[in-house]
Design a protein around this motif. Sequence first.
Motif, PDB file in Angstrom:
ATOM      1  N   ILE A 119       0.865  -1.188   0.000  1.00 54.88           N
ATOM      2  CA  ILE A 119       0.000   0.000   0.000  1.00 54.88           C
ATOM      3  C   ILE A 119       0.896   1.230   0.000  1.00 54.88           C
ATOM      4  CG2 ILE A 119      -1.958  -1.046   1.232  1.00 54.88           C
ATOM      5  CD1 ILE A 119      -1.016   0.504   3.736  1.00 54.88           C
ATOM      6  N   GLY A 144      -1.930   3.406   6.513  1.00 57.26           N
ATOM      7  CA  GLY A 144      -2.802   3.634   5.365  1.00 57.26           C
ATOM      8  C   GLY A 144      -4.126   4.207   5.816  1.00 57.26           C
ATOM      9  N   ASP A 148      -8.331   1.063   2.054  1.00 60.21           N
ATOM     10  CA  ASP A 148      -7.309   1.074   0.999  1.00 60.21           C
ATOM     11  C   ASP A 148      -7.174  -0.313   0.367  1.00 60.21           C
ATOM     12  OD1 ASP A 148      -6.709   3.713   1.330  1.00 60.21           O
ATOM     13  OD2 ASP A 148      -4.793   3.420   2.354  1.00 60.21           O
TER      14      ASP A 148
END
Length: 232
Positions: A119, A144, A148
């Motif tokens: 990510i 994150g 996500d």
Amino acid sequence: NQERQEEIKSVQHNIKKVKEDIENEQRNLKKLQAQLAYKERQQESKKRQHKNLIAQYNKDKKITTAKTKQAENTITNLQKQKAAIEKEIDNIIRTRTKQLGNVNYSTVAKNLGSFKKPIYGRVVVGFNQAKIGGIRSSGQEIQGNLGDRVIAANKGKVIYAGKFMNLGKVVMIDHGYNLISIYGNLISNCVKLGQTIGKGSEIGILGLNLDGRSYLYYETRFNLKSSNPDNF
């Protein structure tokens, strides 16, 4: 008679002086008594303060002892949980993959190339970084946002996809060459056990960790040992 009157006056003067001296002594005595009473009150106040300080110290000591014991129990539980997680991951890898003996990094680089970041985000906990109680992380935690997309760092075969202890939903991918990548704290999986996936393919959606933070747990196992993901 005149002499007698003079004598009487002298006696009266002496009596007056003695009376004044007595009154002065009485006033001084009252002052001393007041000072003594004040000092006694001060002493009593100091005794109460001292007693209160001792009581507060004992109370704080009990609280500190309880907190220390609680912290020690928490650390012990975390150590046990970490050991259990590592043991279970090791079991999954040993039973669902074929190990080739010791493989070096150059072989991985040559056959798989560089790995993608699962990510986009900041690494908030690095590999082998000390956490609570000095417990060291076996992987990375990447910050994150809830929801996500999490992608596969490289091509491979899914050897685990499901709920896993206290890491939420987890995906494990065998990339071959004794290299496994692990993705934890997912809210959902997009892959199935045994599925072959490509590099950068979506494998899940980021959820929350036990602290309520959107941190992806990302670990790589190389030759059955935890290894720094940055090496790949």
